[in-house]
Enzyme design. Sequence first.
Site, mmCIF file in Angstrom:
data_model
loop_
_atom_site.group_PDB
_atom_site.id
_atom_site.type_symbol
_atom_site.label_atom_id
_atom_site.label_comp_id
_atom_site.label_asym_id
_atom_site.label_seq_id
_atom_site.Cartn_x
_atom_site.Cartn_y
_atom_site.Cartn_z
ATOM 1 N N CYS A 73 0.905 -1.575 -0.397
ATOM 2 C CA CYS A 73 0.312 0.017 0.277
ATOM 3 C C CYS A 73 1.170 1.563 0.040
ATOM 4 O O CYS A 73 0.475 2.401 -1.109
ATOM 5 C CB CYS A 73 -0.975 -0.580 1.197
ATOM 6 S SG CYS A 73 -0.115 -0.164 2.757
ATOM 7 N N HIS A 112 -1.746 1.263 6.878
ATOM 8 C CA HIS A 112 -2.739 1.002 5.717
ATOM 9 C C HIS A 112 -2.604 2.263 5.090
ATOM 10 O O HIS A 112 -3.524 3.803 5.273
ATOM 11 C CB HIS A 112 -4.240 0.139 5.323
ATOM 12 C CG HIS A 112 -4.364 0.214 4.583
ATOM 13 N ND1 HIS A 112 -3.618 -0.468 3.650
ATOM 14 C CD2 HIS A 112 -5.865 0.056 3.855
ATOM 15 C CE1 HIS A 112 -3.917 -0.432 2.017
ATOM 16 N NE2 HIS A 112 -6.188 -0.012 1.830
ATOM 17 N N ASP A 127 -8.707 2.659 -3.675
ATOM 18 C CA ASP A 127 -7.596 2.105 -3.014
ATOM 19 C C ASP A 127 -6.909 0.990 -4.046
ATOM 20 O O ASP A 127 -7.312 -0.413 -4.678
ATOM 21 C CB ASP A 127 -8.110 1.300 -2.069
ATOM 22 C CG ASP A 127 -6.986 0.295 -1.036
ATOM 23 O OD1 ASP A 127 -6.311 0.499 -1.473
ATOM 24 O OD2 ASP A 127 -6.885 0.080 0.202
#
Length: 275
Positions: A73, A112, A127
Amino acid sequence: MSEPRLTNLKQYLQRLGFDAPPAPTLETLRLLQLRHTGAFPFENLSTLSGEPVLIDLPSIERKVLNGARGGYCYELNNLFLALLLELGFDARGISGRVVMNQPEGSWTARTHRLSLVTIDDVRYITDVGFGGMVPTAPLLFDTDAEQSTPHEPYRIEVQADGYMLRARVAGEWRPMYLFDLQRQEDIDYTLGNWYVSTHPDSPFAQRLMVARTGDGWRRTLNNGSFAIHRIGAESERREVTDVDELIELLEREFGLRLPHQPGARLALARLIQPV
């Protein structure tokens, strides 16, 4: 301070199927997110091989766009946010706490990274860096309704301390991550990345995790357990116990080249040894 700029926008867009910069619309965002999760796999080969995970934009571009690699991420969603800003989207980075596969009510570290995008005064989360359960479409933020994607349905649930992203898997709404809209700076992501990539308790330092999406399928690799999950069908699974076979599988199924670090091959061999 101005946002860092991409040095090779044209190449990045071509990897995502665009010959020219598309307009900053919801349809564009949908296409970008879906194609990104197919073109750039989620992977943590660097943390296992002892290679530092650099999250400045030029380093990510070199690795992901030119190095036949993916990332996690802090790399993929950083790169994706830079692309969205370059295309004229109103977007900013936010962060959350991964609770997937944790007992309900767990409160984990803030590790995250994702993004909040506003289009015509409507807010979405986007995302491209959440592994085997990455949402393959932007999700409307201000609703708790079920939202379909090209893969599983998702929903965003308001909680006392923020928001919970859930996905419907095998008939149940499973928690994915908790997040909020708190402003994030580079240092916040630097701290999270340092923990994720170096702390001995971090799952990223303990096991191989690779994922990629496609038309109606997800491919995942956890150490030597390779699976193809097809929407509405049984998953295909097999165990890989030979390191050469694993390296070949990484290239064939995920388009990944092993890092040049001397410890990379040895680290993979250790992870897939039968206990």
